[in-house]
Design a protein around this motif. Structure first.
Motif, mmCIF file in Angstrom:
data_model
loop_
_atom_site.group_PDB
_atom_site.id
_atom_site.type_symbol
_atom_site.label_atom_id
_atom_site.label_comp_id
_atom_site.label_asym_id
_atom_site.label_seq_id
_atom_site.Cartn_x
_atom_site.Cartn_y
_atom_site.Cartn_z
ATOM 1 N N GLU A 78 0.829 -1.192 0.000
ATOM 2 C CA GLU A 78 0.000 0.000 0.000
ATOM 3 C C GLU A 78 0.870 1.251 0.000
ATOM 4 O OE1 GLU A 78 -3.204 0.178 -0.340
ATOM 5 O OE2 GLU A 78 -3.325 -1.997 -0.488
ATOM 6 N N GLY A 79 0.458 2.222 -0.773
ATOM 7 C CA GLY A 79 1.173 3.491 -0.825
ATOM 8 C C GLY A 79 2.328 3.510 -1.790
ATOM 9 N N SER A 80 2.578 2.393 -2.466
ATOM 10 C CA SER A 80 3.674 2.339 -3.432
ATOM 11 C C SER A 80 3.116 2.669 -4.815
ATOM 12 C CB SER A 80 4.306 0.939 -3.424
ATOM 13 O OG SER A 80 5.314 0.837 -4.399
ATOM 14 N N PHE A 81 3.155 3.942 -5.187
ATOM 15 C CA PHE A 81 2.521 4.386 -6.421
ATOM 16 C C PHE A 81 3.518 5.031 -7.370
ATOM 17 C CE2 PHE A 81 -1.776 3.350 -5.456
ATOM 18 C CZ PHE A 81 -1.904 3.466 -4.079
ATOM 19 N N SER A 82 4.751 4.553 -7.358
ATOM 20 C CA SER A 82 5.730 5.080 -8.297
ATOM 21 C C SER A 82 5.327 4.685 -9.703
ATOM 22 C CB SER A 82 7.119 4.518 -7.987
ATOM 23 O OG SER A 82 7.160 3.129 -8.253
ATOM 24 N N ALA A 83 5.876 5.375 -10.683
ATOM 25 C CA ALA A 83 5.550 5.077 -12.079
ATOM 26 C C ALA A 83 5.914 3.642 -12.418
ATOM 27 C CB ALA A 83 6.267 6.055 -12.995
ATOM 28 N N ASP A 84 7.050 3.169 -11.915
ATOM 29 C CA ASP A 84 7.471 1.797 -12.214
ATOM 30 C C ASP A 84 6.544 0.788 -11.560
ATOM 31 O OD1 ASP A 84 9.508 -0.104 -13.298
ATOM 32 O OD2 ASP A 84 9.750 -0.565 -11.160
ATOM 33 N N SER A 85 6.114 1.093 -10.331
ATOM 34 C CA SER A 85 5.198 0.198 -9.630
ATOM 35 C C SER A 85 3.862 0.111 -10.356
ATOM 36 C CB SER A 85 4.980 0.686 -8.191
ATOM 37 O OG SER A 85 4.037 -0.120 -7.538
ATOM 38 N N ARG A 86 3.351 1.240 -10.817
ATOM 39 C CA ARG A 86 2.087 1.237 -11.546
ATOM 40 C C ARG A 86 2.220 0.463 -12.858
ATOM 41 N NH1 ARG A 86 -1.970 4.917 -10.135
ATOM 42 N NH2 ARG A 86 -2.717 4.819 -12.278
ATOM 43 N N ARG A 87 3.355 0.631 -13.525
ATOM 44 C CA ARG A 87 3.569 -0.076 -14.787
ATOM 45 C C ARG A 87 3.573 -1.580 -14.573
ATOM 46 N NH1 ARG A 87 7.646 -2.535 -16.938
ATOM 47 N NH2 ARG A 87 9.049 -1.844 -15.275
ATOM 48 N N ARG A 88 4.282 -2.043 -13.547
ATOM 49 C CA ARG A 88 4.342 -3.481 -13.277
ATOM 50 C C ARG A 88 2.984 -4.023 -12.832
ATOM 51 N NH1 ARG A 88 7.265 -4.147 -9.045
ATOM 52 N NH2 ARG A 88 8.082 -2.057 -8.719
ATOM 53 N N SER A 89 2.276 -3.240 -12.031
ATOM 54 C CA SER A 89 0.954 -3.672 -11.579
ATOM 55 C C SER A 89 -0.017 -3.784 -12.750
ATOM 56 C CB SER A 89 0.403 -2.693 -10.534
ATOM 57 O OG SER A 89 1.163 -2.743 -9.348
ATOM 58 N N ALA A 90 0.026 -2.816 -13.660
ATOM 59 C CA ALA A 90 -0.845 -2.860 -14.836
ATOM 60 C C ALA A 90 -0.534 -4.083 -15.694
ATOM 61 C CB ALA A 90 -0.699 -1.579 -15.649
ATOM 62 N N LYS A 91 0.746 -4.411 -15.805
ATOM 63 C CA LYS A 91 1.146 -5.589 -16.598
ATOM 64 C C LYS A 91 0.639 -6.870 -15.955
ATOM 65 C CE LYS A 91 5.226 -7.813 -18.612
ATOM 66 N NZ LYS A 91 6.701 -7.733 -18.789
ATOM 67 N N HIS A 92 0.784 -7.001 -14.623
ATOM 68 C CA HIS A 92 0.276 -8.185 -13.925
ATOM 69 C C HIS A 92 -1.234 -8.300 -14.104
ATOM 70 C CE1 HIS A 92 4.153 -8.952 -12.338
ATOM 71 N NE2 HIS A 92 4.133 -8.058 -11.378
ATOM 72 N N ALA A 93 -1.924 -7.173 -14.048
ATOM 73 C CA ALA A 93 -3.383 -7.189 -14.196
ATOM 74 C C ALA A 93 -3.792 -7.648 -15.592
ATOM 75 C CB ALA A 93 -3.947 -5.796 -13.906
ATOM 76 N N ARG A 94 -3.085 -7.166 -16.607
ATOM 77 C CA ARG A 94 -3.403 -7.607 -17.974
ATOM 78 C C ARG A 94 -3.173 -9.102 -18.120
ATOM 79 N NH1 ARG A 94 -0.605 -2.773 -19.170
ATOM 80 N NH2 ARG A 94 1.253 -3.918 -19.851
ATOM 81 N N HIS A 95 -2.081 -9.595 -17.536
ATOM 82 C CA HIS A 95 -1.819 -11.037 -17.576
ATOM 83 C C HIS A 95 -2.947 -11.811 -16.896
ATOM 84 C CE1 HIS A 95 1.979 -11.055 -19.546
ATOM 85 N NE2 HIS A 95 2.673 -10.528 -18.563
#
Length: 233
Positions: free
Chosen positions: A129-146
Motif C-alpha cells: 500500500e502506498g507504493s505508487f511510483s511510475a514503475d510500480s504502476r507499470r508493473r501492476s498494470a502488466k500483472h493485471a493484464r496477464h
C-alpha cells in the motif's frame, strides 16, 4: 545464442496478444530437438536456452511436451499462434500443431490457467500500500493484464478446446490494467468471476491428455535426428 534443430518458433507475448504499445519488448518462444545421440550419455543436453536482447526462450522438445501436458499457458500458445507470427516452421513442427488438442485435459487446463492468474493477483497484493511510483504502476498494470488474459484464454480453452491468442478487445485490457494499478483489489472480482465460470461451465476437454500422441511424436523426432547424425558421421 545459436541453437540447432529448431522445430517451431514464433513471436509471443504482448505482440501476439495484440497488447503491445510503443516500446514493448518483442518476445519469442520456440522448441528445438537435441541430437538424439546426446541423450545417451551420462549427462543430458541443456533443456532450455533463454536469452535477452532479443528476448527468446527455447525448450527442448521433451521438456516442451511435459510442460504442455501439464497445461502450462506459456508454452501452450506456441502451437496456437496466428500463421503470420511463426518465424520457423518445420514438418515436425507442423505435426505438433496438428496434434495440439491431444495435450489438453480439463483439470490441467483449469488448474494451470487459474493457478497462473492467481499468481498474478498475489503479485498485485504484494505491491504494498502506498507504493505508487511510475514503475510500480507499470508493473501492476502488466500483472493485471496477464491476469485478465489468463482467465479469458483459459476459460475459452476449457470450454471450447480452442485457444485464441490475440485478444478480442485490447483496450479493455489496458483499461483494466490502469484500474488495478490504482487499486490492486479491483482485480479480485474478475478472478472470482472466472473461478465460478470454470466451476459452472461444462468442458469439452477429456479428463486426461492423450500422452500417447505426444510420445509417438517425440519418438519421430528422436528417430529423425538420430538418423541425421548417422548420415553425417
Amino acid at each position: 545464442m545459436t541453437v540447432e534443430n529448431i522445430l517451431l518458433s514464433g513471436v509471443v507475448g504482448s505482440t501476439a496478444y495484440g497488447l503491445a504499445r510503443e516500446g514493448s519488448d518483442i518476445d519469442r518462444l520456440g522448441m528445438f530437438a537435441a541430437p538424439t545421440e546426446e541423450l545417451h550419455g551420462l549427462r543430458g543436453p541443456k533443456e532450455s536456452h533463454v536469452s535477452t536482447a532479443p528476448d527468446r526462450t527455447l525448450h527442448e522438445a521433451a521438456k516442451w511436451c511435459r510442460l504442455a501436458l501439464g497445461g502450462n499457458p506459456t508454452v501452450m500458445e506456441l502451437v496456437w499462434l496466428p500463421d503470420e507470427l511463426y518465424e520457423t516452421r518445420t514438418v515436425l513442427g507442423d505435426e505438433l500443431i496438428g496434434i495440439r488438442a491431444s495435450f489438453l485435459s480439463a483439470k490441467r487446463v483449469r488448474d494451470a490457467y487459474l493457478g497462473y492468474a492467481t499468481q498474478q493477483f498475489r503479485k498485485l497484493q504484494s505491491r504494498g500500500e502506498g507504493s505508487f511510483s511510475a514503475d510500480s504502476r507499470r508493473r501492476s498494470a502488466k500483472h493485471a493484464r496477464h491476469l485478465k488474459r489468463l482467465c479469458e484464454q483459459g476459460h475459452e480453452l476449457y470450454a471450447t478446446g480452442r485457444l485464441t491468442v490475440r485478444v478480442e478487445d485490447p483496450e479493455s485490457y489496458h483499461r483494466f490494467g490502469e484500474q488495478v494499478a490504482a487499486d490492486p483489489t479491483a482485480a479480485l472480482p474478475l478472478l472470482r468471476r472466472f473461478e465460478t465460470a470454470f466451476t459452472e461451465t461444462p468442458s469439452v476437454l477429456p479428463e486426461h491428455p492423450d500422452e500417447s500422441a505426444a510420445d509417438a511424436w517425440l519418438r519421430r523426432v528422436r528417430r529423425h535426428f538420430y538418423a541425421h547424425a548417422e548420415q553425417s558421421a
